[in-house]
Design an enzyme around this catalytic site. Sequence first.
Site, PDB file in Angstrom:
ATOM      1  N   SER A 141       0.858  -1.181   0.000  1.00  0.00           N
ATOM      2  CA  SER A 141       0.000   0.000   0.000  1.00  0.00           C
ATOM      3  C   SER A 141       0.892   1.228   0.000  1.00  0.00           C
ATOM      4  O   SER A 141       2.058   1.157   0.416  1.00  0.00           O
ATOM      5  CB  SER A 141      -0.889   0.007   1.253  1.00  0.00           C
ATOM      6  OG  SER A 141      -1.524   1.254   1.424  1.00  0.00           O
ATOM      7  N   TYR A 154      -2.280  -1.125  10.514  1.00  0.00           N
ATOM      8  CA  TYR A 154      -2.254  -1.165   9.046  1.00  0.00           C
ATOM      9  C   TYR A 154      -0.956  -0.566   8.518  1.00  0.00           C
ATOM     10  O   TYR A 154      -0.258  -1.165   7.693  1.00  0.00           O
ATOM     11  CB  TYR A 154      -3.450  -0.397   8.498  1.00  0.00           C
ATOM     12  CG  TYR A 154      -3.586  -0.462   6.996  1.00  0.00           C
ATOM     13  CD1 TYR A 154      -4.112  -1.587   6.377  1.00  0.00           C
ATOM     14  CD2 TYR A 154      -3.187   0.612   6.192  1.00  0.00           C
ATOM     15  CE1 TYR A 154      -4.243  -1.649   4.996  1.00  0.00           C
ATOM     16  CE2 TYR A 154      -3.305   0.556   4.814  1.00  0.00           C
ATOM     17  CZ  TYR A 154      -3.841  -0.573   4.222  1.00  0.00           C
ATOM     18  OH  TYR A 154      -3.956  -0.633   2.844  1.00  0.00           O
ATOM     19  N   LYS A 158       2.009  -2.727   6.626  1.00  0.00           N
ATOM     20  CA  LYS A 158       2.278  -2.455   5.218  1.00  0.00           C
ATOM     21  C   LYS A 158       3.716  -1.998   5.001  1.00  0.00           C
ATOM     22  O   LYS A 158       4.330  -2.320   3.968  1.00  0.00           O
ATOM     23  CB  LYS A 158       1.286  -1.416   4.691  1.00  0.00           C
ATOM     24  CG  LYS A 158      -0.143  -1.933   4.581  1.00  0.00           C
ATOM     25  CD  LYS A 158      -0.265  -3.097   3.608  1.00  0.00           C
ATOM     26  CE  LYS A 158      -1.714  -3.495   3.374  1.00  0.00           C
ATOM     27  NZ  LYS A 158      -1.852  -4.573   2.367  1.00  0.00           N
TER      28      LYS A 158
END
Length: 265
Positions: A141, A154, A158
Amino acid sequence: MQDGFKPGAGTVVVTGAASGIGRAIARRLSLAGAPRTVLLDRDGAGAARAAEAIGPHARAMGVDVRDPAAIEAAVTRIEEEDGPISLWCSNAGVHRGQGLGNASDWDASLAVNLHAHLHSARAVLPRMARRGTGHFVITASAAGLLTDPRCAPYSVSKHAAVALAEWLAIAHGDDGVTVACLCPEGVRTAMTAADSAVLGAEVLEPEAVAGSLLEGLAEGRFLILPHTRTAEYERRRAADRDRWIAGMRRARRRAASAAPLYAAG
């Protein structure tokens, strides 16, 4: 830069393929001429529906990417029944928690956004290296290059995915294996369904992300950025980290009630 990927070279596999970016990648690969496309997802029924919509050269398998034994068994079965894997897209991802999150948010994020890529790499890359050819993609991402100021699990998971992809590219570059890292920003998937009004024109459709991936693979690029602005943001971050952090603090204040700035998977 390694040799580019050619879709007709062999079997292609996409994880997290029941919906979103994964389903779009599988469809695009099949349309581009992949002789066999295998869709893996924990939601086996959803993957089967996606495979049926793609056509007779696609099939589905219900596989939990968090389970290394299940991944190993799937790889063995695919290579026995469909032939050597020429491309593996490790695409499954989750977004869990707000702020620092809780223990279960971290466990889920690391299990899917990092460890699942590791399980796939351990099962697939030695086979590709022995053959002296193959392509391996990790969907991370833009949050893995920049940050997601609202969700630490998150963002950190990532970042770890990007670091793993870089390590694999270094470790296997002399084996004839290409490793790529896909880092989109906002994509119109179930993960960002509540964000469309906030993200606005910056949201890409999954099909556009899949198209960017195939272009990057054909060119043999490691870092594939569907949103062109991401590269400039990363340059600014590297050039002046203090200024970048100050800017992200302002962004966090402006969007305190909004969803993640960067989401993929």
